[in-house]
Design a protein around this motif. Structure first.
Motif, PDB file in Angstrom:
ATOM      1  N   UNK A   1       0.816  -1.202   0.000  1.00 42.97           N
ATOM      2  CA  UNK A   1       0.000   0.000   0.000  1.00 42.97           C
ATOM      3  C   UNK A   1       0.853   1.256   0.000  1.00 42.97           C
ATOM      4  N   UNK A   2       0.217   2.382   0.216  1.00 45.41           N
ATOM      5  CA  UNK A   2       0.911   3.674   0.228  1.00 45.41           C
ATOM      6  C   UNK A   2       1.433   3.896   1.648  1.00 45.41           C
ATOM      7  N   UNK A   3       2.723   3.655   1.841  1.00 35.46           N
ATOM      8  CA  UNK A   3       3.325   3.648   3.174  1.00 35.46           C
ATOM      9  C   UNK A   3       4.079   4.958   3.409  1.00 35.46           C
ATOM     10  N   UNK A   4       4.027   5.423   4.637  1.00 38.06           N
ATOM     11  CA  UNK A   4       4.635   6.704   4.999  1.00 38.06           C
ATOM     12  C   UNK A   4       6.153   6.570   5.105  1.00 38.06           C
ATOM     13  N   UNK A   5       6.826   6.609   3.949  1.00 38.72           N
ATOM     14  CA  UNK A   5       8.274   6.433   3.868  1.00 38.72           C
ATOM     15  C   UNK A   5       8.892   7.575   3.051  1.00 38.72           C
ATOM     16  N   UNK A   6      10.216   7.522   2.901  1.00 42.20           N
ATOM     17  CA  UNK A   6      10.924   8.534   2.105  1.00 42.20           C
ATOM     18  C   UNK A   6      10.456   8.532   0.654  1.00 42.20           C
ATOM     19  N   UNK A   7      10.061   7.354   0.141  1.00 46.62           N
ATOM     20  CA  UNK A   7       9.574   7.275  -1.231  1.00 46.62           C
ATOM     21  C   UNK A   7       8.324   8.122  -1.403  1.00 46.62           C
ATOM     22  N   UNK A   8       7.432   8.076  -0.442  1.00 46.44           N
ATOM     23  CA  UNK A   8       6.215   8.878  -0.537  1.00 46.44           C
ATOM     24  C   UNK A   8       6.508  10.366  -0.403  1.00 46.44           C
ATOM     25  N   UNK A   9       7.470  10.713   0.412  1.00 49.06           N
ATOM     26  CA  UNK A   9       7.878  12.116   0.520  1.00 49.06           C
ATOM     27  C   UNK A   9       8.372  12.631  -0.825  1.00 49.06           C
ATOM     28  N   UNK A  10       9.180  11.805  -1.501  1.00 51.89           N
ATOM     29  CA  UNK A  10       9.691  12.199  -2.817  1.00 51.89           C
ATOM     30  C   UNK A  10       8.564  12.330  -3.833  1.00 51.89           C
ATOM     31  N   UNK A  11       7.583  11.430  -3.762  1.00 57.34           N
ATOM     32  CA  UNK A  11       6.454  11.505  -4.694  1.00 57.34           C
ATOM     33  C   UNK A  11       5.665  12.795  -4.493  1.00 57.34           C
ATOM     34  N   UNK A  12       5.489  13.175  -3.249  1.00 54.13           N
ATOM     35  CA  UNK A  12       4.712  14.388  -2.964  1.00 54.13           C
ATOM     36  C   UNK A  12       5.492  15.654  -3.291  1.00 54.13           C
ATOM     37  N   UNK A  13       6.800  15.663  -3.006  1.00 53.85           N
ATOM     38  CA  UNK A  13       7.562  16.908  -3.055  1.00 53.85           C
ATOM     39  C   UNK A  13       8.405  17.083  -4.317  1.00 53.85           C
ATOM     40  N   UNK A  14       8.708  15.995  -5.010  1.00 55.00           N
ATOM     41  CA  UNK A  14       9.642  16.080  -6.142  1.00 55.00           C
ATOM     42  C   UNK A  14       9.011  15.649  -7.465  1.00 55.00           C
ATOM     43  N   UNK A  15       8.278  14.535  -7.457  1.00 50.43           N
ATOM     44  CA  UNK A  15       7.874  13.900  -8.709  1.00 50.43           C
ATOM     45  C   UNK A  15       6.503  14.323  -9.222  1.00 50.43           C
ATOM     46  N   UNK A  16       5.870  15.267  -8.553  1.00 53.12           N
ATOM     47  CA  UNK A  16       4.556  15.714  -9.002  1.00 53.12           C
ATOM     48  C   UNK A  16       4.576  16.324 -10.391  1.00 53.12           C
ATOM     49  N   UNK A  17       5.717  16.867 -10.785  1.00 55.18           N
ATOM     50  CA  UNK A  17       5.822  17.513 -12.092  1.00 55.18           C
ATOM     51  C   UNK A  17       5.778  16.509 -13.239  1.00 55.18           C
ATOM     52  N   UNK A  18       6.035  15.218 -12.943  1.00 60.37           N
ATOM     53  CA  UNK A  18       6.000  14.186 -13.976  1.00 60.37           C
ATOM     54  C   UNK A  18       4.629  13.511 -14.023  1.00 60.37           C
ATOM     55  N   UNK A  19       4.083  13.222 -12.846  1.00 57.81           N
ATOM     56  CA  UNK A  19       2.786  12.550 -12.789  1.00 57.81           C
ATOM     57  C   UNK A  19       1.656  13.483 -13.237  1.00 57.81           C
ATOM     58  N   UNK A  20       0.528  12.882 -13.606  1.00 53.67           N
ATOM     59  CA  UNK A  20      -0.660  13.672 -13.905  1.00 53.67           C
ATOM     60  C   UNK A  20      -1.166  14.313 -12.621  1.00 53.67           C
ATOM     61  N   UNK A  21      -1.805  15.480 -12.721  1.00 51.34           N
ATOM     62  CA  UNK A  21      -2.259  16.183 -11.507  1.00 51.34           C
ATOM     63  C   UNK A  21      -3.114  15.315 -10.593  1.00 51.34           C
ATOM     64  N   UNK A  22      -4.013  14.516 -11.176  1.00 54.16           N
ATOM     65  CA  UNK A  22      -4.882  13.684 -10.345  1.00 54.16           C
ATOM     66  C   UNK A  22      -4.110  12.555  -9.662  1.00 54.16           C
ATOM     67  N   UNK A  23      -3.034  12.090 -10.302  1.00 56.74           N
ATOM     68  CA  UNK A  23      -2.193  11.065  -9.681  1.00 56.74           C
ATOM     69  C   UNK A  23      -1.431  11.652  -8.496  1.00 56.74           C
ATOM     70  N   UNK A  24      -0.872  12.818  -8.717  1.00 59.20           N
ATOM     71  CA  UNK A  24      -0.136  13.492  -7.644  1.00 59.20           C
ATOM     72  C   UNK A  24      -1.067  13.825  -6.477  1.00 59.20           C
ATOM     73  N   UNK A  25      -2.272  14.278  -6.799  1.00 57.02           N
ATOM     74  CA  UNK A  25      -3.243  14.650  -5.761  1.00 57.02           C
ATOM     75  C   UNK A  25      -3.604  13.461  -4.881  1.00 57.02           C
TER      76      UNK A  25
ATOM     77  N   UNK B   1      -0.962  13.242  -2.210  1.00 55.76           N
ATOM     78  CA  UNK B   1      -1.076  14.384  -1.308  1.00 55.76           C
ATOM     79  C   UNK B   1      -2.250  14.210  -0.353  1.00 55.76           C
ATOM     80  N   UNK B   2      -3.386  13.751  -0.885  1.00 58.26           N
ATOM     81  CA  UNK B   2      -4.596  13.617  -0.084  1.00 58.26           C
ATOM     82  C   UNK B   2      -4.497  12.476   0.925  1.00 58.26           C
ATOM     83  N   UNK B   3      -3.830  11.385   0.549  1.00 51.37           N
ATOM     84  CA  UNK B   3      -3.668  10.276   1.493  1.00 51.37           C
ATOM     85  C   UNK B   3      -2.870  10.722   2.718  1.00 51.37           C
ATOM     86  N   UNK B   4      -1.844  11.503   2.476  1.00 50.94           N
ATOM     87  CA  UNK B   4      -1.040  12.016   3.592  1.00 50.94           C
ATOM     88  C   UNK B   4      -1.839  13.015   4.418  1.00 50.94           C
ATOM     89  N   UNK B   5      -2.526  13.933   3.738  1.00 49.13           N
ATOM     90  CA  UNK B   5      -3.280  14.974   4.418  1.00 49.13           C
ATOM     91  C   UNK B   5      -4.401  14.399   5.276  1.00 49.13           C
TER      92      UNK B   5
END
Length: 260
Positions: A188-212, A215-219
């Protein structure tokens, strides 16, 4: 007299791997553990001091070329475990990398090659090196897979394809080695460094809805805690039932309730 099982755990320095290690060490009767990591993190160094009687740590870079990695797997993993404890009962194959996060048309194939060496081929190396021991002791292999193995995300091609290959390795091993229980787990979506990178770094590559989504799972606090999935993976390493062999399961599936 009961024998203390020996577990080889990769990717043990942080995230899910560290959570697995902490769970196993906290058991009333903990196993002997060879913790494999690329970098000896402060947390792992501390645990190696407080649990010196049943924990050994080694550093291996699983992205190394095959000829070099084969030697390291034998000398730094298999030989160390056997020289200290005389047996190998379980593998928890948890190491991996997400990069490159790039669309197929933009990605460097060399980066894909490093990801496949890290996430897939290195696991084949470890299984091959340990298979004799696993046959002898009717052992277990737990592979940490991903939902990306069965569902695509923009820019995740290398990661998802390598995890899909890992799932197939799990199925093949179950077919070829009936004395070994092998299972692939989607954490599943686990609270690790990988998820931090997905939220803070890789959003520019993913589609907005994928990135969201991430972000929403963490929020919302819906992100999985490493210690929750770590407990399931650790328990599977010690007592995964034969009926699970070859399956790809979510960490919180009902069939795994007894391992939580």
């Amino acid at each position: 007299m009961s024998v203390t099982p020996v577990v080889i755990l990769t990717g043990a320095g942080r995230g899910i791997g560290l959570a697995i290690l902490q769970h196993l060490l906290a058991l009333p009767s903990p196993p002997n553990i060879l913790a494999v990591t690329r970098t000896l993190t402060p947390a792992l160094k501390s645990l190696s001091i407080t649990h010196s009687s049943n924990l050994e740590t080694v550093s291996v870079d699983f992205s190394s070329p095959p000829s070099e990695l084969q030697s390291e797997v034998k000398s730094l993993i298999i030989d160390v475990a056997l020289s200290r404890w005389g047996r190998i009962d379980s593998l928890v194959l948890n190491h991996g990398r997400l990069d490159p996060v790039a669309k197929v048309g933009d990605a460097d194939v060399g980066d894909w090659e490093v990801t496949f060496r890290t996430n897939f081929l290195s696991n084949v190396e470890v299984v091959q090196a340990a298979v004799g021991q696993l046959r002898r002791w009717k052992g277990r292999v737990v592979m940490v897979s991903s939902g990306a193995a069965v569902g695509a995300y923009t820019g995740w091609g290398a990661y998802g394809a390598s995890k899909a290959a890992l799932n197939h390795l799990n199925q093949t091993l179950a077919l070829e080695e009936p004395d070994i229980v092998t299972v692939a787990i989607r954490p599943g979506v686990v609270d690790t460094d990988m998820q931090t990178a997905l939220r803070e770094v890789h959003g520019k590559v993913m589609k907005p809805e994928e990135h969201a989504k991430f972000l929403n799972l963490k929020k919302s606090g819906s992100i999985v805690k490493p210690e929750d999935v770590g407990a399931v993976l650790g328990n599977l390493a010690l007592k995964a039932d034969k009926g699970l062999s070859g399956k790809f399961l979510n960490w919180n599936d009902d069939v795994l309730a007894a391992y939580r």
